[in-house]
Design a protein around this motif. Sequence first.
Motif, short mmCIF file in Angstrom:
data_model
loop_
_atom_site.label_atom_id
_atom_site.label_comp_id
_atom_site.label_asym_id
_atom_site.label_seq_id
_atom_site.Cartn_x
_atom_site.Cartn_y
_atom_site.Cartn_z
N LEU A 137 10.35 59.55 19.28
CA LEU A 137 10.39 58.69 18.11
C LEU A 137 8.85 58.21 18.18
CD1 LEU A 137 13.85 56.82 18.17
CD2 LEU A 137 12.94 58.73 16.76
N VAL A 138 8.43 57.34 17.18
CA VAL A 138 7.36 56.87 17.05
C VAL A 138 7.29 55.79 18.44
CG1 VAL A 138 5.75 55.22 15.93
CG2 VAL A 138 6.98 56.86 14.58
N GLY A 139 6.01 55.79 18.92
CA GLY A 139 5.83 55.12 20.16
C GLY A 139 6.10 55.84 21.40
N GLY A 140 6.80 57.08 21.30
CA GLY A 140 6.61 58.02 22.53
C GLY A 140 5.79 59.19 22.40
N LEU A 158 3.37 62.50 11.91
CA LEU A 158 4.27 63.47 10.92
C LEU A 158 3.28 63.24 9.80
CD1 LEU A 158 8.02 63.42 10.02
CD2 LEU A 158 6.48 63.19 8.31
N ARG A 159 2.91 64.01 8.92
CA ARG A 159 2.18 63.95 7.61
C ARG A 159 3.01 64.64 6.49
NH1 ARG A 159 -2.39 67.95 9.31
NH2 ARG A 159 -1.63 69.67 7.89
N ASN A 160 2.66 64.37 5.14
CA ASN A 160 3.02 64.92 4.12
C ASN A 160 4.59 65.15 3.94
OD1 ASN A 160 0.30 65.52 3.71
ND2 ASN A 160 0.81 67.81 4.00
N ASN A 161 5.31 63.98 4.56
CA ASN A 161 6.54 63.90 4.18
C ASN A 161 6.80 63.44 2.82
OD1 ASN A 161 9.40 64.12 4.94
ND2 ASN A 161 9.51 61.69 5.59
N HIS A 162 7.92 63.92 2.27
CA HIS A 162 8.20 63.37 0.83
C HIS A 162 9.21 62.24 0.85
CE1 HIS A 162 9.77 63.80 -3.35
NE2 HIS A 162 8.91 64.74 -3.57
N VAL A 206 13.80 66.00 1.00
CA VAL A 206 13.00 66.88 0.54
C VAL A 206 11.70 66.74 1.68
CG1 VAL A 206 11.19 67.95 -1.12
CG2 VAL A 206 13.45 66.77 -1.60
N THR A 207 11.79 67.98 2.60
CA THR A 207 10.97 67.88 3.81
C THR A 207 10.22 69.11 4.03
OG1 THR A 207 12.56 68.24 5.17
CG2 THR A 207 11.97 66.00 5.15
N THR A 208 10.15 70.09 3.01
CA THR A 208 9.61 71.50 3.23
C THR A 208 8.14 71.30 3.37
OG1 THR A 208 9.52 71.62 0.76
CG2 THR A 208 11.34 72.48 1.91
N ASN A 209 7.19 70.18 3.01
CA ASN A 209 5.97 70.05 2.96
C ASN A 209 5.48 69.43 4.12
OD1 ASN A 209 3.94 71.51 1.44
ND2 ASN A 209 3.29 69.31 0.99
N ALA A 210 6.68 68.75 5.04
CA ALA A 210 6.22 67.92 6.18
C ALA A 210 5.76 68.83 7.40
CB ALA A 210 7.50 66.97 6.50
N VAL A 211 4.94 68.27 8.07
CA VAL A 211 4.42 68.88 9.33
C VAL A 211 3.82 67.94 10.45
CG1 VAL A 211 3.36 71.09 8.14
CG2 VAL A 211 1.86 69.01 8.36
N THR A 212 3.72 68.15 11.62
CA THR A 212 3.33 67.49 12.67
C THR A 212 1.69 67.75 12.96
OG1 THR A 212 5.56 67.06 13.61
CG2 THR A 212 3.74 66.45 14.85
N ARG A 213 1.02 66.70 13.04
CA ARG A 213 -0.26 66.82 13.39
C ARG A 213 -0.55 66.37 14.45
NH1 ARG A 213 -5.46 65.59 9.19
NH2 ARG A 213 -6.86 67.17 10.08
N LEU A 214 -1.57 67.10 15.68
CA LEU A 214 -2.25 66.60 16.76
C LEU A 214 -3.78 66.48 16.50
CD1 LEU A 214 -0.54 68.80 19.40
CD2 LEU A 214 0.18 66.45 18.49
N ILE A 274 1.57 71.43 13.66
CA ILE A 274 2.77 71.82 14.10
C ILE A 274 3.80 72.04 12.80
CG2 ILE A 274 4.97 71.59 15.40
CD1 ILE A 274 3.07 69.76 17.30
N PRO A 275 4.14 73.20 12.61
CA PRO A 275 4.91 73.49 11.29
C PRO A 275 6.39 72.89 11.11
CG PRO A 275 4.93 75.44 12.51
CD PRO A 275 4.14 74.29 13.32
N PHE A 276 6.43 71.97 11.98
CA PHE A 276 7.89 71.32 11.83
C PHE A 276 7.79 69.64 12.26
CE2 PHE A 276 8.08 73.91 15.59
CZ PHE A 276 7.93 72.90 16.65
N ILE A 277 8.85 69.02 12.05
CA ILE A 277 8.87 67.79 12.21
C ILE A 277 10.33 67.04 13.08
CG2 ILE A 277 7.51 67.00 10.09
CD1 ILE A 277 9.94 65.94 8.88
N ARG A 278 9.97 66.17 13.91
CA ARG A 278 11.22 65.51 14.66
C ARG A 278 12.16 66.48 15.43
NH1 ARG A 278 12.01 62.49 9.06
NH2 ARG A 278 10.57 60.80 9.44
N LYS A 279 11.54 67.64 15.92
CA LYS A 279 12.29 68.49 16.67
C LYS A 279 11.37 69.17 17.62
CE LYS A 279 12.24 72.39 13.54
NZ LYS A 279 13.32 73.25 12.82
N THR A 280 11.96 69.89 18.84
CA THR A 280 11.23 70.80 19.65
C THR A 280 11.20 72.30 19.31
OG1 THR A 280 13.25 70.85 21.17
CG2 THR A 280 11.57 69.32 21.46
#
Length: 417
Positions: A371-374, A281-285, A290-298, A319-325
């Motif tokens: 989660l982290v580690g998965g 996960l990157r750019n998390n506030h 406030v997570t509008t700027n957060a994304v997931t990067r591969l 991936i334009p979202f975090i912590r979900k499918t």
Amino acid sequence: MSIFLFTTLLCIMQFQLVLAQEGRPALPAETAESLRVLQALHEAFPQQLNGWKVDDESKIEGIQWFHDGGAAVRYPFPHEYKITYVSDLSPAEAELRRKAFDREQKDMMTKVEELEASNRIEVQVWINYFEDQSHSSSQPQLRNFPPFDLTIWGAKASKLFLGNWKVSKSQKLDDGYETDCLAAKNPAASMGQIQALKLIIRCSSGIREEFLKKVNLKALKSLIGQNFLDQKIITSSTPVEQELARPLEGKNVFRYVIDGGDFSNSQVNIKHSESMEQAYLRNNHPDPKVTTNAVTRLLVQEDGDTQKRTPYPFADITIPFIRKTGEFEVLKEEEMSGKKATFALEINCWNGCEWSISAINIKVKVNKYDLVGGFVEGTFSGDGMAAFRPHEHTDRKPFPVKIKDGYFRIKRKADRY
């Protein structure tokens, strides 16, 4: 391959989106403190100076973005400021100065350099940077210049230090002298406290001391020790990173089939790597609301092939979202303005990449988000555009391709703020 080489490859791929940069937005308290320090520096340096005018100055506005989002949490809060003056002499005065240089018995190169230095003053201030390295043709002169703790006086520039600095190393090299300076950090201090200040002045040596008399040195000295940023605001709003109690076993997987043009249902399979494949996960506030700027990067890369000069494939997907499918699509770059998703595949890389594949219409489905580690796991397919050695600007035109049977299963590493 190192993160530096990752960055180099991304530059080759010419990502222009701001979201491709690591980091996070600044908190209001951080913006306010940045503005306060810059304003103090602005006021410490003369804005009106006889015979000189301000040619350029840093914007006096608070920081809005941390490109390394963790820097504000893990390291002392840094500040940078620059101001440049140029000669404001009348034509007659400028001619007198030029003639004075011509009368001196110096070689032409020295005269040109010193004349240029006499017409320009460049000032840089670095706050909470704790190391400095200088290289000069002659041995730099150490001077006692109050209120500074350490001063290195050179022919073309001077460096003045506040905040427990010392010369850590000085050695003679074949082409001159190398001098390293180091400031001691206070590990118990708040990240917002100003601990070290480095001032660099580049101009003619005859102008330097006269200019320093016009600077409010007491104001610079008073900055040391100031702490107007409540670190509790930062640390208390930083989300607690979740991790699996026991990391999951298993290898990273990234594969797809590409068809069209020079490719005939070609299978691309990126070899398993622990260090060069990661989902995060990157750019998390820091404010979890406030997570509008957060994304997931591969980021997917094979180990060791850059050293062996063995061609390898590479992939970078945002991936334009975090912590979900969920599902999303990536379109042509010109159709993605303001959107956070990105998609890029590279083939046969090590000195540039032979093939670069961008999206025309790629659909990505994230089926699992641990989660982290998965693992972050999903599929992708759709229409892309393949370009042959685009960094070399060859005459070969890009051509459309089909991306099929795309699959990824990448270990989720620590989140980045």
